[in-house]
Structure formats: structure tokens, C-alpha cells
Design an enzyme around this catalytic site. Structure first.
Site, PDB file in Angstrom:
ATOM      1  N   ASP A 138       0.868  -1.176   0.000  1.00 39.04           N
ATOM      2  CA  ASP A 138       0.000   0.000   0.000  1.00 39.04           C
ATOM      3  C   ASP A 138       0.901   1.222   0.000  1.00 39.04           C
ATOM      4  O   ASP A 138       1.932   1.237   0.682  1.00 39.04           O
ATOM      5  CB  ASP A 138      -0.907   0.005   1.231  1.00 39.04           C
ATOM      6  CG  ASP A 138      -1.989  -1.062   1.165  1.00 39.04           C
ATOM      7  OD1 ASP A 138      -2.393  -1.439   0.048  1.00 39.04           O
ATOM      8  OD2 ASP A 138      -2.444  -1.502   2.230  1.00 39.04           O
ATOM      9  N   ASP A 193      -7.165  -1.227  -4.179  1.00 36.89           N
ATOM     10  CA  ASP A 193      -8.164  -0.754  -3.222  1.00 36.89           C
ATOM     11  C   ASP A 193      -9.077   0.291  -3.855  1.00 36.89           C
ATOM     12  O   ASP A 193     -10.295   0.288  -3.632  1.00 36.89           O
ATOM     13  CB  ASP A 193      -7.477  -0.158  -1.992  1.00 36.89           C
ATOM     14  CG  ASP A 193      -6.626  -1.164  -1.243  1.00 36.89           C
ATOM     15  OD1 ASP A 193      -6.967  -2.362  -1.239  1.00 36.89           O
ATOM     16  OD2 ASP A 193      -5.609  -0.752  -0.653  1.00 36.89           O
TER      17      ASP A 193
END
Length: 171
Positions: free
Chosen positions: A121, A143
Site C-alpha cells: 500500500d 483498493d
């Protein structure tokens, strides 16, 4: 049960989403070398950072051990199969695209633990003023695709069939 009229569209969107997710992660990790440059300020409210997520969305259910990681992988695989069945039954292009985004995002994130130490991430949205300090969860392309897919499904469930449900006038 596993193939419908819009499955090809959803599959194409899913493959493109997973490929774009993996490409952004590989580029940031090995070409841009984000590890050596973090944090990278893009705007006053958006930074590039690097966080290894060993759980699922938003860092939930963090797992360090092998059993937990395999359990999460099984959960992700089951979710992808159920989304695929839903895709095979999709009745609109919006549903097919939305499910493709969700599935592609899930696949993109499911690949990461096999290549890296967790899900990579790297986008941090934040608001910092003299009185406010707010950090959103660190997220990635996958995401974002999942959130966009869910938004598409919500839109369709709330507004998509309105024209088809309009009362017919009698002759």
C-alpha cells in the site's frame, strides 16, 4: 453458472485492473524505488509512502503466521469465486464493469503476498492544518478499484433500474 453474456466484459476489466495494480506496485518498488524516497509529497494532502499490509482491506485482520495468511488467502479465493458467479449473472454493463473492478482489485492484492512481504500500500491521503490532523488509510490501485466497483454497484442498485421500472401508460 460461470459464464454469462457480460462475463467477457467483466473479465477484461478485472484483468486490466489486476495488471494495472501490479504494474504500479512493481514500478514504485523497483523502478522509482519508493523505499529509498519515502515519504514523497505529491500534493499538500497526498503522499506516497510504503506500508506492508498483512491483512485485508484497511489493514483489518493482520496476520503474521502462515496459518493466518493461508486462511486469508482461502477467504479471498472464495470471495473471488462468488463474485465471478455474480458476474456470470450480471444483467447490465455497469454491474459487469463494477464486478470486474472488484474482482481485479481482489486478485491484484491477492498476488502480492506471493511476491512481497505483504500487500504493498502506498497512497496516503491526509489533511493537516494547525487544528486538524487526519490520516486516511494507506491504500493502493487495487483498493481504489474495489471502492469504485462498490460505488458502481450501489449506484446501480439505487438508480440503475429506475427507467425500466417506470409505470407503463395504458392505451
Amino acid at each position: 453458472m460461470f459464464w454469462g453474456p457480460l462475463t467477457r466484459l467483466g473479465l477484461a476489466v478485472g484483468l486490466a485492473t489486476a495488471a494495472a495494480d501490479q504494474a504500479t506496485k512493481l514500478w514504485l518498488l523497483y523502478v522509482f524505488d519508493i523505499r529509498a524516497k519515502i515519504p514523497v509529497r505529491l500534493t499538500p494532502f497526498l503522499d506516497l509512502v510504503l506500508v506492508w499490509n498483512k491483512g485485508i482491506s484497511y489493514g483489518l485482520f493482520q496476520q503474521q503466521g502462515a496459518f493466518g495468511q493461508w486462511a486469508l488467502l482461502a477467504f479471498k479465493a472464495a470471495a473471488i469465486v462468488l463474485l465471478w458467479i455474480w458476474l456470470a449473472r450480471a444483467g447490465s454493463r455497469l454491474t459487469a464493469v463494477a464486478l470486474g473492478l472488484i474482482t481485479g482489485g481482489a486478485v491484484g492484492n491477492a498476488i502480492d503476498p506471493f511476491l512481497h512481504e505483504g500487500v504493498a500500500d502506498f497512497v496516503l491521503f491526509h489533511i493537516t492544518t494547525q487544528t486538524i490532523h487526519f490520516n486516511w488509510y494507506v491504500f493502493n490501485f487495487a483498493d481504489s478499484a474495489i471502492v469504485a466497483g462498490v460505488a458502481g454497484l450501489l449506484y446501480e442498485s439505487l438508480f440503475g433500474g429506475r427507467a425500466a421500472k417506470a409505470p407503463r401508460s395504458r392505451p
